[in-house]
Design a protein around this motif. Structure first.
Motif, PDB file in Angstrom:
ATOM      1  N   LEU A   3      42.873  45.147  46.473  1.00 23.26           N
ATOM      2  CA  LEU A   3      43.638  44.559  45.366  1.00 23.26           C
ATOM      3  C   LEU A   3      45.066  45.090  45.359  1.00 23.26           C
ATOM      4  CD1 LEU A   3      43.685  42.730  42.893  1.00 23.26           C
ATOM      5  CD2 LEU A   3      42.803  44.647  41.548  1.00 23.26           C
ATOM      6  N   LYS A   4      45.229  46.396  45.548  1.00 26.43           N
ATOM      7  CA  LYS A   4      46.577  46.976  45.594  1.00 26.43           C
ATOM      8  C   LYS A   4      47.380  46.386  46.740  1.00 26.43           C
ATOM      9  CE  LYS A   4      46.068  51.509  43.415  1.00 26.43           C
ATOM     10  NZ  LYS A   4      46.563  51.091  42.139  1.00 26.43           N
ATOM     11  N   SER A   5      46.727  46.190  47.879  1.00 27.23           N
ATOM     12  CA  SER A   5      47.414  45.597  49.033  1.00 27.23           C
ATOM     13  C   SER A   5      47.853  44.174  48.727  1.00 27.23           C
ATOM     14  CB  SER A   5      46.489  45.586  50.252  1.00 27.23           C
ATOM     15  OG  SER A   5      46.182  46.894  50.647  1.00 27.23           O
ATOM     16  N   VAL A  13      50.136  42.511  37.780  1.00 25.10           N
ATOM     17  CA  VAL A  13      49.492  41.456  38.562  1.00 25.10           C
ATOM     18  C   VAL A  13      48.028  41.814  38.806  1.00 25.10           C
ATOM     19  CG1 VAL A  13      49.493  40.223  40.773  1.00 25.10           C
ATOM     20  CG2 VAL A  13      51.653  40.722  39.630  1.00 25.10           C
ATOM     21  N   GLU A  14      47.761  43.087  39.108  1.00 19.22           N
ATOM     22  CA  GLU A  14      46.375  43.537  39.292  1.00 19.22           C
ATOM     23  C   GLU A  14      45.559  43.266  38.032  1.00 19.22           C
ATOM     24  OE1 GLU A  14      46.221  47.647  40.526  1.00 19.22           O
ATOM     25  OE2 GLU A  14      47.575  47.270  42.194  1.00 19.22           O
ATOM     26  N   GLN A  15      46.125  43.605  36.887  1.00 21.28           N
ATOM     27  CA  GLN A  15      45.420  43.379  35.622  1.00 21.28           C
ATOM     28  C   GLN A  15      45.149  41.897  35.390  1.00 21.28           C
ATOM     29  OE1 GLN A  15      47.815  45.374  32.664  1.00 21.28           O
ATOM     30  NE2 GLN A  15      46.898  47.376  33.129  1.00 21.28           N
ATOM     31  N   ALA A  16      46.130  41.055  35.687  1.00 25.57           N
ATOM     32  CA  ALA A  16      45.947  39.608  35.512  1.00 25.57           C
ATOM     33  C   ALA A  16      44.826  39.091  36.418  1.00 25.57           C
ATOM     34  CB  ALA A  16      47.253  38.869  35.795  1.00 25.57           C
ATOM     35  N   ILE A  17      44.801  39.576  37.657  1.00 26.06           N
ATOM     36  CA  ILE A  17      43.756  39.149  38.593  1.00 26.06           C
ATOM     37  C   ILE A  17      42.390  39.611  38.108  1.00 26.06           C
ATOM     38  CG2 ILE A  17      42.841  39.523  40.924  1.00 26.06           C
ATOM     39  CD1 ILE A  17      45.800  39.476  41.901  1.00 26.06           C
ATOM     40  N   LEU A  18      42.301  40.849  37.650  1.00 25.92           N
ATOM     41  CA  LEU A  18      41.013  41.367  37.166  1.00 25.92           C
ATOM     42  C   LEU A  18      40.552  40.626  35.907  1.00 25.92           C
ATOM     43  CD1 LEU A  18      41.390  45.190  37.810  1.00 25.92           C
ATOM     44  CD2 LEU A  18      39.940  43.561  39.036  1.00 25.92           C
ATOM     45  N   LYS A  19      41.482  40.290  35.031  1.00 22.23           N
ATOM     46  CA  LYS A  19      41.115  39.523  33.832  1.00 22.23           C
ATOM     47  C   LYS A  19      40.565  38.154  34.222  1.00 22.23           C
ATOM     48  CE  LYS A  19      44.253  41.840  30.657  1.00 22.23           C
ATOM     49  NZ  LYS A  19      45.522  41.753  29.911  1.00 22.23           N
ATOM     50  N   GLU A  20      41.220  37.500  35.166  1.00 24.28           N
ATOM     51  CA  GLU A  20      40.738  36.191  35.635  1.00 24.28           C
ATOM     52  C   GLU A  20      39.376  36.343  36.320  1.00 24.28           C
ATOM     53  OE1 GLU A  20      40.089  32.351  36.340  1.00 24.28           O
ATOM     54  OE2 GLU A  20      41.620  33.160  35.007  1.00 24.28           O
ATOM     55  N   PHE A  21      39.203  37.401  37.073  1.00 22.59           N
ATOM     56  CA  PHE A  21      37.921  37.681  37.729  1.00 22.59           C
ATOM     57  C   PHE A  21      36.821  37.823  36.678  1.00 22.59           C
ATOM     58  CE2 PHE A  21      35.062  40.789  39.970  1.00 22.59           C
ATOM     59  CZ  PHE A  21      34.698  39.982  41.042  1.00 22.59           C
ATOM     60  N   LEU A  22      37.100  38.560  35.600  1.00 25.73           N
ATOM     61  CA  LEU A  22      36.116  38.730  34.525  1.00 25.73           C
ATOM     62  C   LEU A  22      35.734  37.395  33.890  1.00 25.73           C
ATOM     63  CD1 LEU A  22      37.350  41.918  32.615  1.00 25.73           C
ATOM     64  CD2 LEU A  22      35.229  41.656  33.923  1.00 25.73           C
ATOM     65  N   LEU A  23      36.686  36.487  33.793  1.00 23.34           N
ATOM     66  CA  LEU A  23      36.423  35.178  33.188  1.00 23.34           C
ATOM     67  C   LEU A  23      35.687  34.226  34.134  1.00 23.34           C
ATOM     68  CD1 LEU A  23      39.810  34.517  31.355  1.00 23.34           C
ATOM     69  CD2 LEU A  23      37.606  35.106  30.311  1.00 23.34           C
ATOM     70  N   LEU A  51      32.256  33.040  45.216  1.00 27.24           N
ATOM     71  CA  LEU A  51      32.164  34.322  44.523  1.00 27.24           C
ATOM     72  C   LEU A  51      32.374  35.485  45.491  1.00 27.24           C
ATOM     73  CD1 LEU A  51      31.695  36.002  42.023  1.00 27.24           C
ATOM     74  CD2 LEU A  51      29.229  35.589  42.261  1.00 27.24           C
ATOM     75  N   LYS A  52      31.884  35.338  46.699  1.00 30.14           N
ATOM     76  CA  LYS A  52      32.082  36.371  47.726  1.00 30.14           C
ATOM     77  C   LYS A  52      33.569  36.586  47.981  1.00 30.14           C
ATOM     78  CE  LYS A  52      31.701  35.319  52.052  1.00 30.14           C
ATOM     79  NZ  LYS A  52      31.170  34.852  53.345  1.00 30.14           N
ATOM     80  N   GLY A  53      34.312  35.507  48.137  1.00 28.41           N
ATOM     81  CA  GLY A  53      35.744  35.618  48.389  1.00 28.41           C
ATOM     82  C   GLY A  53      36.489  36.276  47.241  1.00 28.41           C
ATOM     83  N   SER A  54      36.174  35.873  46.033  1.00 31.04           N
ATOM     84  CA  SER A  54      36.810  36.483  44.856  1.00 31.04           C
ATOM     85  C   SER A  54      36.486  37.968  44.775  1.00 31.04           C
ATOM     86  CB  SER A  54      36.335  35.791  43.573  1.00 31.04           C
ATOM     87  OG  SER A  54      36.733  34.453  43.552  1.00 31.04           O
ATOM     88  N   SER A  55      35.245  38.298  45.065  1.00 28.40           N
ATOM     89  CA  SER A  55      34.809  39.701  45.001  1.00 28.40           C
ATOM     90  C   SER A  55      35.523  40.548  46.036  1.00 28.40           C
ATOM     91  CB  SER A  55      33.292  39.787  45.208  1.00 28.40           C
ATOM     92  OG  SER A  55      32.612  39.094  44.183  1.00 28.40           O
ATOM     93  N   ARG A  56      35.636  40.024  47.248  1.00 30.07           N
ATOM     94  CA  ARG A  56      36.329  40.782  48.299  1.00 30.07           C
ATOM     95  C   ARG A  56      37.810  40.972  47.946  1.00 30.07           C
ATOM     96  NH1 ARG A  56      32.357  42.125  51.455  1.00 30.07           N
ATOM     97  NH2 ARG A  56      31.141  40.622  52.640  1.00 30.07           N
ATOM     98  N   THR A  57      38.417  39.971  47.328  1.00 31.32           N
ATOM     99  CA  THR A  57      39.821  40.066  46.947  1.00 31.32           C
ATOM    100  C   THR A  57      40.081  41.246  46.019  1.00 31.32           C
ATOM    101  OG1 THR A  57      40.184  37.705  47.226  1.00 31.32           O
ATOM    102  CG2 THR A  57      41.736  38.862  45.784  1.00 31.32           C
ATOM    103  N   VAL A  58      39.171  41.499  45.084  1.00 31.47           N
ATOM    104  CA  VAL A  58      39.373  42.606  44.143  1.00 31.47           C
ATOM    105  C   VAL A  58      38.742  43.905  44.631  1.00 31.47           C
ATOM    106  CG1 VAL A  58      39.607  41.063  42.171  1.00 31.47           C
ATOM    107  CG2 VAL A  58      37.378  42.093  42.675  1.00 31.47           C
ATOM    108  N   GLY A  59      38.104  43.877  45.801  1.00 35.28           N
ATOM    109  CA  GLY A  59      37.516  45.094  46.353  1.00 35.28           C
ATOM    110  C   GLY A  59      36.102  45.374  45.886  1.00 35.28           C
ATOM    111  N   ALA A  60      35.430  44.369  45.322  1.00 38.48           N
ATOM    112  CA  ALA A  60      34.057  44.531  44.839  1.00 38.48           C
ATOM    113  C   ALA A  60      33.094  44.237  45.987  1.00 38.48           C
ATOM    114  CB  ALA A  60      33.811  43.605  43.653  1.00 38.48           C
ATOM    115  N   GLU A  61      33.004  45.178  46.905  1.00 35.02           N
ATOM    116  CA  GLU A  61      32.274  44.952  48.151  1.00 35.02           C
ATOM    117  C   GLU A  61      30.763  44.787  47.956  1.00 35.02           C
ATOM    118  OE1 GLU A  61      33.768  44.167  50.965  1.00 35.02           O
ATOM    119  OE2 GLU A  61      35.693  44.462  49.978  1.00 35.02           O
ATOM    120  N   LYS A  62      30.166  45.548  47.055  1.00 39.36           N
ATOM    121  CA  LYS A  62      28.720  45.410  46.836  1.00 39.36           C
ATOM    122  C   LYS A  62      28.396  44.001  46.333  1.00 39.36           C
ATOM    123  CE  LYS A  62      24.735  47.370  44.484  1.00 39.36           C
ATOM    124  NZ  LYS A  62      24.238  48.416  43.577  1.00 39.36           N
TER     125      LYS A  62
END
Length: 117
Positions: A3-5, A13-23, A51-62
């Protein structure tokens, strides 16, 4: 982290992405659940892949790894066999979403936070 990368370390921007991910994740989980319930292989493959792609984008590998397994079931036409895997995915999401909420509430400290839960 990934996500930082992707954001160049821009915390807002990180916060906005994580908020959208939560939604967006709960909607994708519902789509995956519907695909499993109706044995819709193509639907499961699509939504698990998304969902896999979104998860990888934020670093949620599991979470991404579990999605990859669901995606494979969908691709093989075995969506109806995804019930236990879907339960594991939902459990992982509950833990991850609580962690993300905590990060957002604390203002995402500068230290490297892992979303691998």
């Amino acid at each position: 982290s990934r996500l930082k990368s992707a954001t160049g370390g821009n915390q807002s921007v990180e916060q906005a992405i994580l908020k959208e991910f939560l939604l967006s994740v709960p909607r994708m989980l519902i789509r995956c659940e519907l695909a499993v319930d109706t044995a819709d292989g193509a639907g499961l493959e699509h939504w698990a892949h998304t969902l896999k792609g979104s998860s990888r984008t934020v670093g949620a590998e599991k979470l991404a790894d579990l999605c990859q397994e669901l995606e494979r079931l969908g691709k093989q036409g075995q969506a109806d066999q995804g019930t236990s895997l879907l339960a594991r995915l939902q459990e992982a999401w509950e833990l991850l979403s609580a962690h993300i909420q905590s990060l957002l509430e604390t203002g995402m400290p500068e230290s490297e936070e892992k979303l691998a839960a």
